[in-house]
Design a protein around this motif. Structure first.
Motif: not given
Lengths: 123, 208
Positions: B136-139, B155-158
């Motif tokens: 979550v913090k640093d994908p 974009e990275i979506r978690v």
């Protein structure tokens, strides 16, 4: 064929599609939760909440929680729900635990361990 | 929890954990809540029958069948249901599609909710605290650990799974596979690519 081994850095344990269960008891604990859920003893969200609570508790007690102790949390959650649902209280769990211990003690190494009435301490 | 340490010259030894599991199993069996044979069947299913191959087949079908892909993205539970897979444990499965603009990753920050029926049992790192918090913090950092570098623009979506909603990543189809059959494509789909910590294999990678 499926998947590449991942590189262990930054504290994330790696795996190269290793065994799903490390020890037989993990598989048994896993299956018991699924079977009890299927019987409607608890909902899956209820299970997940209990499991998450056990993980938090273990972390608070110093468990590094690297995934290796996952089925310990699982077993704790199982015992908690079984107790909360009134299926067995802590006393009954201990009684059977001790009986199995007694059964193991009297069983020759290598023989299958079976529980017999005489393994139970007189109530 | 320490294993007990009586010395048994001739007897057998069960660890503390084994004793607890056996105690539970005996009580639940005697009270009629579980059937040991059914337990064995569950274990066997998860050890041998349910694995990432299930998810790989779904992904390969989505790559080759636009109508199925649309159905999958709209309602993955229903779309997967039409394929006759193992019945889902949770209520709701959601497929999230990777594109050049967006990469998706799944995690369960609280415990380890996971699309079992698609991917089998979660890998040990998925259940670990470092992954659960860092995803979550640093994908991007986590992806780097897995050897995945994405363009800055992506974009990275978690997605944080819950007991009710679990996610499956639909990875991008590798280039150079235009003529490939569904079956062959499925071999390119790794477990990690469906968690989002990896990409689908390229034809060159699988040829190795």
């Amino acid at each position: 064929m499926m998947g590449r081994p991942t590189i262990p850095i930054s504290g994330i344990p790696s795996d190269a599609e290793g065994p799903v269960f490390c020890e037989p008891w993990e598989a048994q604990a896993f299956a018991m939760a699924l079977a009890l859920h299927k019987r409607g003893l608890f909902t899956w969200p209820e299970w997940a909440t209990t499991l998450a609570g056990e993980i938090k508790r273990a972390q608070a007690a110093g468990d590094p929680d690297t995934g290796a102790t996952y089925y310990w949390h699982w077993l704790n959650a199982l015992e908690r729900l079984v107790t909360e649902k009134g299926i067995a209280d802590a006393g009954l769990l201990t009684r059977y635990h001790d009986a199995w211990d007694h059964a193991a003690d009297r069983t020759k190494h290598g023989d299958p361990i079976e529980l017999r009435p005489e393994d139970f301490r007189p109530a | 929890m320490a294993d007990h340490d009586h010395s048994h010259e001739h007897g057998s030894e069960l660890s503390e954990t084994q004793l607890r599991v056996r105690a539970l199993e005996t009580i639940l069996t005697e009270k009629g809540y579980i059937d040991p044979a059914a337990l064995d069947a569950i274990v066997e299913t998860y050890e041998t029958k349910v694995g990432p191959r299930n998810g790989a087949r779904v992904v390969a079908k989505a790559w080759t069948d636009p109508a199925f892909k649309q159905a999958l993205l709209k309602d993955a539970t229903a779309a997967v249901g039409t394929l006759g897979h193992v019945s889902p444990v949770g209520d709701h499965l959601v497929a999230v599609e990777n594109t050049p603009q967006r990469h998706n990753m799944i995690v369960c920050t609280l415990c380890s909710c996971y699309p079992w029926e698609m991917l089998g049992l979660p890998p040990v790192w998925y259940k670990s605290a470092p992954y659960r918090s860092r995803a979550v913090k640093d994908p991007r950092g986590v992806l780097a650990d897995f050897g995945v570098a994405l363009p800055k623009e992506t974009e990275i979506r978690v997605w944080d799974s819950t007991a009710e909603t679990r996610f499956l990543v639909l990875p991008m189809r590798p280039a150079g596979t235009e003529e490939w059959s569904e079956e062959r494509l499925a071999d390119l789909v790794t477990r990690d690519s469906m968690i989002g910590t990896g990409l689908a294999l390229t034809p060159a990678e699988i040829a190795k």
